[in-house]
Design a protein around this motif. Structure first.
Motif, PDB file in Angstrom:
ATOM      1  N   SER A 284       0.776  -1.254  -0.008  1.00 32.11           N
ATOM      2  CA  SER A 284      -0.002  -0.129  -0.047  1.00 32.11           C
ATOM      3  C   SER A 284       0.800   1.276   0.093  1.00 32.11           C
ATOM      4  CB  SER A 284      -0.859  -0.002   1.134  1.00 32.11           C
ATOM      5  OG  SER A 284      -1.720  -1.235   1.274  1.00 32.11           O
TER       6      SER A 284
ATOM      7  N   THR B  36      -4.186   4.689   4.924  1.00 28.29           N
ATOM      8  CA  THR B  36      -5.515   4.477   4.856  1.00 28.29           C
ATOM      9  C   THR B  36      -5.682   2.998   4.161  1.00 28.29           C
ATOM     10  OG1 THR B  36      -6.369   6.700   4.904  1.00 28.29           O
ATOM     11  CG2 THR B  36      -7.826   5.065   3.877  1.00 28.29           C
ATOM     12  N   GLU B  37      -4.940   2.941   3.098  1.00 29.59           N
ATOM     13  CA  GLU B  37      -5.050   1.667   2.324  1.00 29.59           C
ATOM     14  C   GLU B  37      -4.333   0.394   2.829  1.00 29.59           C
ATOM     15  OE1 GLU B  37      -2.534   2.543  -1.363  1.00 29.59           O
ATOM     16  OE2 GLU B  37      -3.969   3.794  -2.387  1.00 29.59           O
TER      17      GLU B  37
ATOM     18  N   ASN C 288      -4.592   0.035   6.324  1.00 30.13           N
ATOM     19  CA  ASN C 288      -5.488  -0.166   7.512  1.00 30.13           C
ATOM     20  C   ASN C 288      -6.512  -1.029   6.803  1.00 30.13           C
ATOM     21  OD1 ASN C 288      -3.948   1.146   9.487  1.00 30.13           O
ATOM     22  ND2 ASN C 288      -4.949   2.733   9.260  1.00 30.13           N
ATOM     23  N   ARG C 289      -7.002  -0.613   5.636  1.00 30.48           N
ATOM     24  CA  ARG C 289      -7.769  -1.626   4.893  1.00 30.48           C
ATOM     25  C   ARG C 289      -7.346  -3.018   4.772  1.00 30.48           C
ATOM     26  NH1 ARG C 289      -8.682   1.362   0.430  1.00 30.48           N
ATOM     27  NH2 ARG C 289      -9.634   2.936   1.693  1.00 30.48           N
TER      28      ARG C 289
ATOM     29  N   ASN D 136      -7.275  -4.923   7.856  1.00 28.64           N
ATOM     30  CA  ASN D 136      -8.447  -5.217   8.345  1.00 28.64           C
ATOM     31  C   ASN D 136      -9.170  -6.439   7.341  1.00 28.64           C
ATOM     32  OD1 ASN D 136      -9.021  -3.189  10.479  1.00 28.64           O
ATOM     33  ND2 ASN D 136     -10.091  -1.886   9.011  1.00 28.64           N
ATOM     34  N   LYS D 137      -8.840  -6.515   6.341  1.00 28.71           N
ATOM     35  CA  LYS D 137      -9.343  -7.651   5.628  1.00 28.71           C
ATOM     36  C   LYS D 137      -8.365  -9.008   5.653  1.00 28.71           C
ATOM     37  CE  LYS D 137      -9.923  -9.059   0.554  1.00 28.71           C
ATOM     38  NZ  LYS D 137      -9.670  -8.612  -0.814  1.00 28.71           N
TER      39      LYS D 137
END
Length: 335
Positions: free
Chosen positions: A318, A322-323, A325-326, A329-330
């Protein structure tokens, strides 16, 4: 009188013919003897001690039932004196060996070879444990430190300075000789990588390149990702961001590491905790492969600052937090 002379010549010719045929038969018998198989059904070792004479060697072969008719071997060596120049050592006899091939090994000094694999991504401590289990290898205390000193390195820091590879050695070889080859190989490859490195890397020395390579080695086993992993760390160093890489935390924990890293571990200040320190740790954290060294010297031209494991050996890269953390989470929090 003439008939008597002719008869004598005929008799002499007959005797010479018989003698020649006997010599030829004897010579052929000895040559055929060299093709006689050694009496083994599976591979086994044969030790030829220093100072062993050829006759003593024959006695050893006979007493261990490896050959029969050792007297023929004594005559064979008269025909081929070069076979008497046997060399001491530990040799391997296989079911495919015959007397000629066995003698070729021992006269040629082709001793049995042993091998040890020193894996990339492992530490000096782990290598020491592997070396301690090796057969026919003469051990030495503080051998890593001694090799550093012998090569003019008084840092007392051997970690990462030895090249991971498979090393072969004959029985009775010293651990020091083997590891010295490993040390010299690493210095050669490291210097070559440093001299040919990408311009403007945020690294001050070949040793810092080695440290970075060791982190890359521990972060991924997927060859294609190494230049990208390298790019992330190089980009972070350029921006003054902390590396925040778990393998450095684990290394700093030492024997306290039990397979898990806690939040407390991440907050603990150690010389190697890159969540708490700026820049690189003080030493490598493992032995990097040549591929990792090359990746450190030539990171990919990408603007990634983060990566997270997909749990299948690969990573998601990333550019922004923000990218990242996404992706976390996934692939991590929602597992």
């Amino acid at each position: 009188m003439k008939k008597i002379i002719i008869s004598l010549f005929a008799s002499l010719f007959t005797l010479l013919t018989i003698g020649a045929m006997s010599l030829y038969w004897g010579y052929q018998m000895l040559l055929d003897y060299g093709q006689q198989p050694i009496n083994v059904t599976e591979a086994q070792e044969l030790t030829v001690k220093r100072g062993t004479t050829f006759n003593q060697f024959i006695s050893v072969l006979e007493s261990t039932d490896l050959i029969k008719d050792g007297w023929k071997l004594k005559w064979l060596v008269r025909l081929k004196p070069e076979l008497a120049h046997i060399r001491s050592g530990l040799y391997e006899i296989t079911p495919s060996d015959n007397i000629d091939s066995l003698l070729a090994k021992i006269v040629g000094g082709k001793e049995k070879s042993f091998g040890v694999t020193l894996l990339e991504g492992q530490t000096v401590k782990e290598w020491s444990q592997v070396l301690a289990t090796q057969d026919k290898l003469v051990m030495q205390a503080d051998v890593f430190q001694q090799i550093l000193l012998d090569n003019g390195d008084d840092s007392g820091l051997p970690e990462g300075k030895f090249f991971p590879d498979t090393y072969h050695y004959p029985a009775g070889s010293s651990e020091k000789a083997l590891l010295n080859k490993s040390y010299l190989k690493m210095q050669q490859e490291l210097e070559q990588a440093w001299q040919g490195r990408q311009a403007n890397l945020p690294l001050k020395s070949a040793y810092e390149l080695l440290i970075l390579a060791s982190i890359i080695e521990k972060e991924t086993g997927k060859a294609s990702e190494r230049p990208w992993i390298a790019a992330v760390f190089v980009n972070r160093l350029r921006k003054g961001m902390r590396l925040q890489t778990d393998p450095t935390v684990i290394y700093g924990m030492g024997d306290r590491y039990n397979g898990n890293i806690t939040r407390k571990d991440l907050r603990e200040t150690t010389a190697f905790n890159t969540y708490r320190i700026n820049g690189l740790p003080p030493t490598p954290i493992a032995a990097p492969s040549l591929a990792a060294i090359k990746a450190a010297a030539h990171p990919a031209d990408v603007d990634y600052f983060y990566f997270v494991s997909r749990n299948d050996g690969s990573h998601v890269f990333s550019k922004t937090l923000t990218e990242h953390n996404r992706a976390v989470n996934k692939y991590q929090r929602n597992r």
